[in-house]
Design a protein around this motif. Sequence first.
Motif, PDB file in Angstrom:
ATOM      1  N   UNK A  45      27.937  52.699   3.475  1.00 53.79           N
ATOM      2  CA  UNK A  45      28.410  52.086   2.039  1.00 53.79           C
ATOM      3  C   UNK A  45      27.683  52.407   0.965  1.00 53.79           C
ATOM      4  N   UNK A  46      26.399  52.913   1.330  1.00 55.25           N
ATOM      5  CA  UNK A  46      25.553  53.356   0.216  1.00 55.25           C
ATOM      6  C   UNK A  46      25.202  55.034   0.367  1.00 55.25           C
ATOM      7  N   UNK A  47      24.087  55.190   1.021  1.00 56.34           N
ATOM      8  CA  UNK A  47      23.435  56.523   1.001  1.00 56.34           C
ATOM      9  C   UNK A  47      22.421  56.431   1.993  1.00 56.34           C
ATOM     10  N   UNK A  48      22.051  57.501   3.067  1.00 54.62           N
ATOM     11  CA  UNK A  48      21.023  57.388   3.806  1.00 54.62           C
ATOM     12  C   UNK A  48      20.041  58.294   3.218  1.00 54.62           C
ATOM     13  N   UNK A  49      18.751  57.638   3.362  1.00 56.34           N
ATOM     14  CA  UNK A  49      17.392  58.278   2.846  1.00 56.34           C
ATOM     15  C   UNK A  49      16.120  57.724   3.430  1.00 56.34           C
ATOM     16  N   UNK A  50      15.151  58.210   3.190  1.00 57.17           N
ATOM     17  CA  UNK A  50      13.798  57.872   3.684  1.00 57.17           C
ATOM     18  C   UNK A  50      13.573  56.297   3.019  1.00 57.17           C
ATOM     19  N   UNK A  51      14.009  56.403   1.745  1.00 53.38           N
ATOM     20  CA  UNK A  51      13.615  55.233   0.944  1.00 53.38           C
ATOM     21  C   UNK A  51      14.467  54.043   0.792  1.00 53.38           C
ATOM     22  N   UNK A  52      15.538  54.312   1.710  1.00 53.76           N
ATOM     23  CA  UNK A  52      16.475  53.138   1.678  1.00 53.76           C
ATOM     24  C   UNK A  52      16.180  51.856   2.308  1.00 53.76           C
ATOM     25  N   UNK A  53      15.112  51.798   3.027  1.00 55.76           N
ATOM     26  CA  UNK A  53      14.766  50.469   3.720  1.00 55.76           C
ATOM     27  C   UNK A  53      13.758  49.667   2.932  1.00 55.76           C
ATOM     28  N   UNK A  54      13.219  50.236   1.847  1.00 55.51           N
ATOM     29  CA  UNK A  54      12.073  49.654   1.551  1.00 55.51           C
ATOM     30  C   UNK A  54      12.542  48.166   0.723  1.00 55.51           C
ATOM     31  N   UNK A  55      13.816  48.170  -0.171  1.00 55.13           N
ATOM     32  CA  UNK A  55      14.286  47.361  -0.903  1.00 55.13           C
ATOM     33  C   UNK A  55      14.930  46.306   0.152  1.00 55.13           C
ATOM     34  N   UNK A  56      15.575  46.934   1.007  1.00 57.72           N
ATOM     35  CA  UNK A  56      16.569  46.107   1.920  1.00 57.72           C
ATOM     36  C   UNK A  56      15.404  45.353   2.858  1.00 57.72           C
ATOM     37  N   UNK A  57      14.408  45.817   3.261  1.00 54.53           N
ATOM     38  CA  UNK A  57      13.409  45.260   3.924  1.00 54.53           C
ATOM     39  C   UNK A  57      12.773  43.864   3.304  1.00 54.53           C
ATOM     40  N   UNK A  58      12.474  44.122   2.088  1.00 51.35           N
ATOM     41  CA  UNK A  58      11.738  43.244   1.150  1.00 51.35           C
ATOM     42  C   UNK A  58      12.948  41.881   0.962  1.00 51.35           C
ATOM     43  N   UNK A  59      13.999  42.336   0.598  1.00 47.03           N
ATOM     44  CA  UNK A  59      15.009  41.183   0.348  1.00 47.03           C
ATOM     45  C   UNK A  59      15.285  40.601   1.534  1.00 47.03           C
ATOM     46  N   UNK A  60      15.422  41.249   2.819  1.00 47.48           N
ATOM     47  CA  UNK A  60      15.688  40.455   4.032  1.00 47.48           C
ATOM     48  C   UNK A  60      14.520  39.659   4.508  1.00 47.48           C
ATOM     49  N   UNK A  61      13.210  39.859   4.054  1.00 41.16           N
ATOM     50  CA  UNK A  61      12.172  39.088   4.250  1.00 41.16           C
ATOM     51  C   UNK A  61      12.206  37.802   3.400  1.00 41.16           C
ATOM     52  N   UNK A  62      12.730  38.119   2.160  1.00 39.26           N
ATOM     53  CA  UNK A  62      13.135  36.874   1.425  1.00 39.26           C
ATOM     54  C   UNK A  62      14.216  35.945   1.900  1.00 39.26           C
ATOM     55  N   UNK A  63      15.133  36.609   2.281  1.00 40.10           N
ATOM     56  CA  UNK A  63      16.211  35.883   3.116  1.00 40.10           C
ATOM     57  C   UNK A  63      15.654  35.076   4.369  1.00 40.10           C
ATOM     58  N   UNK A  64      14.765  35.680   4.942  1.00 38.61           N
ATOM     59  CA  UNK A  64      14.238  34.994   6.299  1.00 38.61           C
ATOM     60  C   UNK A  64      13.406  33.766   5.766  1.00 38.61           C
ATOM     61  N   UNK A  65      12.622  33.887   4.424  1.00 39.30           N
ATOM     62  CA  UNK A  65      11.851  32.623   4.102  1.00 39.30           C
ATOM     63  C   UNK A  65      12.832  31.590   3.488  1.00 39.30           C
TER      64      UNK A  65
END
Length: 289
Positions: free
Chosen positions: A208-228
């Motif tokens: 749905x997006x693109x694959x890249x070494x930096x793709x996880x930084x934003x997703x990981x941070x937002x998922x942490x916010x979701x967990x909180x």
Amino acid sequence: MDVLMQILFSGCAVGMIYAVIAFGYQLTFATSGTMNFGQGEALAVGALIGLTIVAHVNYWLMIPVVLIFGALYGIGVERIGVRPAMKLKSEGWIMATIAIGIIMKNVAENIWGKEDVKFPSPVPEVSLPVAGANLLPMEILVVVGAIALMVAIELFNRKSIYGKAVVATAADREAAGLMGINTSQVITFSYALSCATAAFAGVLVAPLTLAGAGMGASLGLKAFAVAIIGGLTSGVGAIVGGLILGISETATGYYLSTGYKDVPGLVLLLLVLALKPAGLFGKTTIKKV
């Protein structure tokens, strides 16, 4: 009405990816009180490994390999970054997991490059009309895959002996140890499962997006916010928090500007931390001293 349905469906697809990653945070927090702050990098490298493999085999055959990689990555993070800190009863695992994530990102950039690349979709990329909205088949697959993974983990925890050991360790690690459960192995397993879910999320979202070494930084941070927001002790909270964040981002991006789409989630995070620190569905724990 059509616009609202479009926002709802697209937001749900994004939100379920956040929920899967947040679910991984919850797995490790429940058993050890620690989390892997390099979870986003596990997602990114999982997507890139999947991209390499999918060039030679079917998308569905690629997924087990990515899951195995994620599990091995999680074991490495726990053994190298978390276990030594836990033995010393320090908070060193925070910086250790961040450092491992940065190392993995640099390795990925040297292997696959810094540019994002297209990940081939396993389903047709022609949108389907659903309830007045245009929905990509991959968005449906993301929601179904995310729900299937979380349900499978819940069934494993409820039905299998090892899963019950995970639940017992999450409930009371010291008591589980006294009952003969190897809690160190359970914590290692929770990290393996956590990173496997992140790697799986990577191959779900990449088409749905693109694959890249930096793709996880934003997703990981937002998922942490979701967990909180949802609560670090609640699987339902991860799903609800993910949907809230995904839909709010999509709606903000449409009605205001994509430059403001991160604001509602951050505002909600601040409100939850101020009014209900345990999260919307979390339980406040009382420590005896």
